[in-house]
Design an enzyme around this catalytic site. Structure first.
Site, PDB file in Angstrom:
ATOM      1  N   GLY A 169       0.820  -1.213   0.000  1.00 15.26           N
ATOM      2  CA  GLY A 169       0.000   0.000   0.000  1.00 15.26           C
ATOM      3  C   GLY A 169       0.850   1.257   0.000  1.00 15.26           C
ATOM      4  N   GLY A 171       8.295   1.590  -2.253  1.00 16.25           N
ATOM      5  CA  GLY A 171       9.611   1.749  -1.618  1.00 16.25           C
ATOM      6  C   GLY A 171      10.068   0.523  -0.840  1.00 16.25           C
ATOM      7  N   LYS A 187      17.575   5.599   9.284  1.00 18.39           N
ATOM      8  CA  LYS A 187      18.495   6.738   9.172  1.00 18.39           C
ATOM      9  C   LYS A 187      17.870   8.018   9.715  1.00 18.39           C
ATOM     10  CE  LYS A 187      20.555   3.843   8.127  1.00 18.39           C
ATOM     11  NZ  LYS A 187      20.333   2.426   7.764  1.00 18.39           N
ATOM     12  N   HIS A 233      41.355  20.826   1.256  1.00 17.81           N
ATOM     13  CA  HIS A 233      41.767  20.953   2.657  1.00 17.81           C
ATOM     14  C   HIS A 233      40.966  22.058   3.335  1.00 17.81           C
ATOM     15  CE1 HIS A 233      44.343  21.087   6.178  1.00 17.81           C
ATOM     16  NE2 HIS A 233      44.296  22.413   6.067  1.00 17.81           N
TER      17      HIS A 233
HETATM   18  C1  LIG Z   1      16.091  -1.860   9.559  1.00 14.96           C
HETATM   19  C2  LIG Z   1      16.734  -2.000   8.207  1.00 14.96           C
HETATM   20  C3  LIG Z   1      17.674  -1.079   7.807  1.00 14.96           C
HETATM   21  C4  LIG Z   1      18.274  -1.195   6.560  1.00 14.96           C
HETATM   22  N1  LIG Z   1      19.192  -0.254   6.198  1.00 14.96           N
HETATM   23  C5  LIG Z   1      19.776  -0.331   4.992  1.00 14.96           C
HETATM   24  C6  LIG Z   1      20.680   0.663   4.569  1.00 14.96           C
HETATM   25  O1  LIG Z   1      20.970   1.614   5.292  1.00 14.96           O
HETATM   26  N2  LIG Z   1      21.228   0.552   3.339  1.00 14.96           N
HETATM   27  C7  LIG Z   1      20.937  -0.506   2.512  1.00 14.96           C
HETATM   28  O2  LIG Z   1      21.469  -0.553   1.408  1.00 14.96           O
HETATM   29  N3  LIG Z   1      20.066  -1.458   2.883  1.00 14.96           N
HETATM   30  C8  LIG Z   1      19.472  -1.396   4.100  1.00 14.96           C
HETATM   31  N4  LIG Z   1      18.560  -2.340   4.462  1.00 14.96           N
HETATM   32  C9  LIG Z   1      18.276  -3.446   3.514  1.00 14.96           C
HETATM   33  C10 LIG Z   1      17.321  -2.982   2.409  1.00 14.96           C
HETATM   34  O3  LIG Z   1      16.136  -2.509   2.985  1.00 14.96           O
HETATM   35  C11 LIG Z   1      17.029  -4.127   1.459  1.00 14.96           C
HETATM   36  O4  LIG Z   1      18.241  -4.670   0.985  1.00 14.96           O
HETATM   37  C12 LIG Z   1      16.223  -3.650   0.267  1.00 14.96           C
HETATM   38  O5  LIG Z   1      15.011  -3.082   0.678  1.00 14.96           O
HETATM   39  C13 LIG Z   1      15.945  -4.807  -0.697  1.00 14.96           C
HETATM   40  O6  LIG Z   1      15.194  -4.335  -1.758  1.00 14.96           O
HETATM   41  P1  LIG Z   1      14.232  -5.293  -2.609  1.00 14.96           P
HETATM   42  O7  LIG Z   1      13.661  -4.425  -3.667  1.00 14.96           O
HETATM   43  O8  LIG Z   1      14.949  -6.508  -3.012  1.00 14.96           O
HETATM   44  O9  LIG Z   1      13.086  -5.778  -1.601  1.00 14.96           O
HETATM   45  P2  LIG Z   1      12.172  -5.030  -0.547  1.00 14.96           P
HETATM   46  O10 LIG Z   1      12.631  -3.661  -0.273  1.00 14.96           O
HETATM   47  O11 LIG Z   1      12.027  -5.971   0.592  1.00 14.96           O
HETATM   48  O12 LIG Z   1      10.781  -4.876  -1.298  1.00 14.96           O
HETATM   49  C14 LIG Z   1       9.975  -5.958  -1.604  1.00 14.96           C
HETATM   50  C15 LIG Z   1       8.542  -5.488  -1.736  1.00 14.96           C
HETATM   51  O13 LIG Z   1       7.780  -6.540  -2.314  1.00 14.96           O
HETATM   52  C16 LIG Z   1       6.503  -6.569  -1.718  1.00 14.96           C
HETATM   53  N5  LIG Z   1       5.974  -7.925  -1.922  1.00 14.96           N
HETATM   54  C17 LIG Z   1       6.461  -9.095  -1.438  1.00 14.96           C
HETATM   55  N6  LIG Z   1       5.726 -10.136  -1.905  1.00 14.96           N
HETATM   56  C18 LIG Z   1       4.758  -9.603  -2.695  1.00 14.96           C
HETATM   57  C19 LIG Z   1       3.730 -10.153  -3.467  1.00 14.96           C
HETATM   58  N7  LIG Z   1       3.524 -11.476  -3.558  1.00 14.96           N
HETATM   59  N8  LIG Z   1       2.930  -9.313  -4.149  1.00 14.96           N
HETATM   60  C20 LIG Z   1       3.113  -7.966  -4.096  1.00 14.96           C
HETATM   61  N9  LIG Z   1       4.088  -7.395  -3.387  1.00 14.96           N
HETATM   62  C21 LIG Z   1       4.908  -8.203  -2.702  1.00 14.96           C
HETATM   63  C22 LIG Z   1       6.788  -6.223  -0.269  1.00 14.96           C
HETATM   64  O14 LIG Z   1       5.624  -5.708   0.342  1.00 14.96           O
HETATM   65  C23 LIG Z   1       7.860  -5.164  -0.418  1.00 14.96           C
HETATM   66  O15 LIG Z   1       7.291  -3.882  -0.473  1.00 14.96           O
HETATM   67  C24 LIG Z   1      17.920  -2.255   5.699  1.00 14.96           C
HETATM   68  C25 LIG Z   1      16.953  -3.180   6.089  1.00 14.96           C
HETATM   69  C26 LIG Z   1      16.360  -3.066   7.320  1.00 14.96           C
HETATM   70  C27 LIG Z   1      15.314  -4.052   7.731  1.00 14.96           C
END
Ligand SMILES: Cc1cc2nc3c(=O)[nH]c(=O)nc-3n(C[C@H](O)[C@H](O)[C@H](O)COP(=O)(O)OP(=O)(O)OC[C@H]3O[C@@H](n4cnc5c(N)ncnc54)[C@H](O)[C@@H]3O)c2cc1C
Length: 468
Positions: free
Chosen positions: A38, A41, A53, A447
């Site tokens: 919903g 990001g 952050k 510097h």
């Molecule tokens: C507390 C925390 C801090 C972090 N800090 C950092 C940082 O500072 N720097 C950094 O690089 N990384 C950080 N990370 C890691 C980073 O968040 C992840 O590596 C990144 O979000 C991965 O991106 P992604 O697109 O693979 O998946 P995700 O961001 O996990 O996105 C996946 C999306 O898919 C959706 N989804 C899943 N299944 C379905 C489905 N069947 N149908 C529809 N939608 C679905 C989910 O709802 C989600 O919105 C942090 C993680 C956490 C938990």
């Protein structure tokens, strides 16, 4: 059934998925992005990188005002914490950024479909919204970018109140007196730092004998010393064997990792931060026989699964579970799909821990180089000898550069220090270009700047650092 036939449907609107969707649309594809949350990001914007952050920045200001301003001649009087306002600001940052992606989707004509997506056949995605009827969308290609979720700890059941995951730890309504963090990885140390700054006593329990497992041992040791000086208490080589919830909190049973007598630790709140695992629930991958290993989707160099037309990127395919790695894969995957030469250089992906000081790492550790029998030279430069760090009153840490002994090529760069997460970017660029320590050493750095520490560490590789 919808009449539209998409070129690409991306399942998951996190940094991997939404970036892939936008890049594919830029390349002329008709694209839809399906996300069930919903808010766009993914983990990163909603419950990961961004809210953590925002809280790190706010808690840094609080700690600065309470304990550090005085040394700069700034008297504030009594400093008070308004946790509700701090959380409100964090939520505002998140909501503005997620809306920003919705705007980018509109600008690039990406259809945003809210609901849970499952793959019913190659070229067919069924979307079930939280309310209302499911619809089936047709497409030429699918990218799975469903990310990751919290790894559970057996015997310690998360309720997001007393026993929380990172998600709960980003929204506590009061500062716990005693917070126990299980796991001394990046997330545990960042969120542990937030709550310590706000007044909690924080104990970090880690199974392995080091914090930040996998990072350069030198960096881990120095960082542990710095964080311990700030008040974090570490129980290394210890495992949490169970948790019992009481009226006031949680009693954790902790025993030596190697075996031995258990002891108990009382906590108001326990944060379970032992890692993240791929999330593929309800996607229908079993029906399609998509190849998987240890829960991660298996892909080839072009992000293609074993099912034609089904690709996967980001946390769900494993490797570094980082937002910028997911973004790079999203761009490369879309470009490959469009017939271009998309590519990700996994050897030059930085990792940052946003504690204070920050930790930033790139490339190989000394341990990896030794194990591989690579002849290298290490150049080090401490921030105590960097004038800008001294002006800022943030002189903890160092820059350590590992260069090939024969060619001088950059092999690894490890920084503990102020703005380490930004300083590392210079090294990433040099490494991408196959550059050497001498390339960094002979580049003029302004510097007084923190970047001069990077230059001096590069000069130290050749035994000619000036300011130490
Ligand atoms: C507390 C925390 C801090 C972090 N800090 C950092 C940082 O500072 N720097 C950094 O690089 N990384 C950080 N990370 C890691 C980073 O968040 C992840 O590596 C990144 O979000 C991965 O991106 P992604 O697109 O693979 O998946 P995700 O961001 O996990 O996105 C996946 C999306 O898919 C959706 N989804 C899943 N299944 C379905 C489905 N069947 N149908 C529809 N939608 C679905 C989910 O709802 C989600 O919105 C942090 C993680 C956490 C938990």
């Amino acid at each position: 059934m919808s009449e539209t036939i998409y070129d690409l449907i991306v399942i998951g609107g996190g940094p991997g998925g939404y970036v892939a969707a936008i890049r594919a649309a830029q390349l002329g594809m008709r694209v839809a992005c399906v996300d069930k949350r919903g808010a766009l990001g993914g983990t990163c914007l909603n419950v990961g990188c961004i809210p953590s952050k925002a809280l790190l920045q706010s808690s840094h200001h609080y700690e600065g005002a309470a304990h550090e301003f005085k040394a700069h001649g700034v008297n504030t009087g009594k400093v008070e914490l308004d946790l509700k306002a701090m959380m409100g600001r964090k939520d505002k940052v998140v909501s503005e950024l997620t809306k920003g992606i919705e705007f980018l989707f509109k600008k690039n004509k990406v259809d945003y479909v809210i609901g849970r997506g499952s793959i019913t056949a190659a070229g067919e995605v069924r979307v079930k919204p939280a309310k209302g009827k499911a619809e089936t969308l047709k497409t030429k290609n699918i990218i799975i970018a469903t990310g990751s979720t919290v790894t559970p700890l057996p015997g310690v059941v998360i309720d997001e109140k007393k026993i929380v995951s990172s998600t709960g730890a980003l929204s506590l309504t009061k500062v716990p007196k005693n917070l126990v963090v299980v796991g001394a990885g990046v997330i545990g140390l960042e969120l542990g730092s937030v709550w310590r700054r706000l007044g909690a006593h924080v104990t970090v329990v880690e199974f392995l004998g080091t914090i930040l497992p996998g990072m350069d041992a030198d960096i881990c040791k120095q960082m542990q010393r710095i964080l311990a000086k700030q008040g974090l208490e570490f129980r290394l080589s210890s495992k949490v064997a169970g948790a019992k919830k009481t009226k006031d909190g949680v009693i954790l049973s902790v025993e030596p990792a190697a075996g031995g007598d258990a002891e108990t630790i009382n906590a108001d709140v326990v944060l379970v931060a032992i890692g993240r695992r791929p999330y593929t629930d309800g996607l229908g991958l079993e029906g399609l026989s998509v190849g998987m290993e240890r829960g991660f989707i298996t892909v080839d160099d072009d992000f293609q699964t074993n099912v034609p037309g089904v690709f996967a990127i980001g946390d769900v395919v494993g490797g570094a579970m980082l937002a910028h790695k997911a973004e790079e894969e999203g761009i490369a995957c879309a470009e490959i799909m469009a017939g271009q030469a998309g590519h990700v250089n996994y050897a030059a992906i930085p990792g940052v821990v946003y504690t204070r000081p920050e930790v930033a790492v790139l490339g190989k550790t000394e341990e990896q180089l030794k194990k591989a029998g690579v002849d290298y030279i290490a150049g080090k430069f401490p921030f105590t000898a960097n004038s800008r760090a001294r002006c800022n009153g943030e002189a903890d840490g160092l820059v350590k550069i590992l260069a090939d002994a024969g060619t001088d090529r950059l092999l690894g760069v490890h920084i503990i220090g102020p703005a380490a997460g930004d300083l590392i970017q210079e090294a990433v660029t040099v490494m991408e270009f196959g550059g050497s320590a001498e390339d960094v050493a002979r580049t003029c750095h302004a510097h007084p700047g923190l970047g001069e520490a990077v230059k001096e560490a590069a000069m130290a590789v050749a035994g000619r650092a000036i300011h130490i």
